[in-house]
Scaffold this motif. Sequence first.
Motif, short mmCIF file in Angstrom:
data_model
loop_
_atom_site.label_atom_id
_atom_site.label_comp_id
_atom_site.label_asym_id
_atom_site.label_seq_id
_atom_site.Cartn_x
_atom_site.Cartn_y
_atom_site.Cartn_z
N TRP A 89 -3.02 -1.76 2.35
CA TRP A 89 -4.17 -1.51 2.81
C TRP A 89 -4.94 -0.67 1.23
O TRP A 89 -6.52 -0.91 1.65
CB TRP A 89 -3.52 -0.59 4.13
N ILE A 107 -6.60 7.16 7.27
CA ILE A 107 -6.02 6.01 8.15
C ILE A 107 -5.25 7.35 9.28
O ILE A 107 -5.05 8.62 8.98
CB ILE A 107 -4.93 5.80 8.23
N TYR A 165 1.25 -0.38 3.41
CA TYR A 165 0.08 0.77 3.48
C TYR A 165 -0.03 0.15 1.45
O TYR A 165 -1.47 0.21 1.53
CB TYR A 165 1.02 1.82 2.79
N GLU A 185 -4.59 12.54 10.08
CA GLU A 185 -5.19 11.62 9.32
C GLU A 185 -4.18 11.66 7.88
O GLU A 185 -4.76 12.66 7.46
CB GLU A 185 -6.88 12.07 8.70
N ASP A 200 -2.93 4.24 13.39
CA ASP A 200 -2.86 3.10 12.33
C ASP A 200 -1.33 3.29 11.71
O ASP A 200 -0.53 3.39 10.57
CB ASP A 200 -3.83 3.06 11.43
#
Length: 155
Positions: free
Chosen positions: A121, A100, A118, A57, A104
Motif C-alpha cells: 500500500w 487508512i 501494508y 486512522e 482498511d
Amino acid sequence: MQLMNTVNEFGSSISPMFEALSIKVISFSTADNPHQKDYPIEFEILTRTKIDLYTQEAITNIISIQGYIPGSISIGHQHESFFIIPQSVHIECNYKLLSIDKKDMQRILQHAQPNLYYSEWLIEAIHNANILVELKTNQNTFTEWPLGIKSAVIV
C-alpha cells in the motif's frame, strides 16, 4: 474482530514496524553527467506511520527526503539554457502520504502477511504521490521539480 480492537491491534503489531521506514526511490528523470548520459536520480524517503486514536486512522507521513542530483537536469526545451544544477537534497517535511481507516486496517490485519501487504500500500501511495522538491537552477534561482517516481523499494 471488533473495529476498536482492530485499531489497537494495528497500532501494536503493524505501526511499530513502520515507525521510521526508509524507502529508496528512483525518478523517471535522469541527469546529464560529463562522463555518463542519463544518470539515474535516486532519493531516500523516510516515512513514519502513527495511529490517531481520535480519528481511528493510521496515517503515514513522509518526514524527510534525501538525495543527490548527480548532473544537470534540463527544464523546458532541450536547447534552452535553464537547468537544475548538481546538488545535495535534504528536505524535512510532514507530507501526508497515506491514511487508512478502521475497515482498511481490518483488511490488512486479516491478510496472510499483513506487514508485506501494508508495505505494498505504501509503495503504491508513493508511486501515486505528486511530490515536488525545490531545487537550485543555473540562474541562481529555485524551481519546483516533481520527483516522478519510476520505482520504489523499502530498504
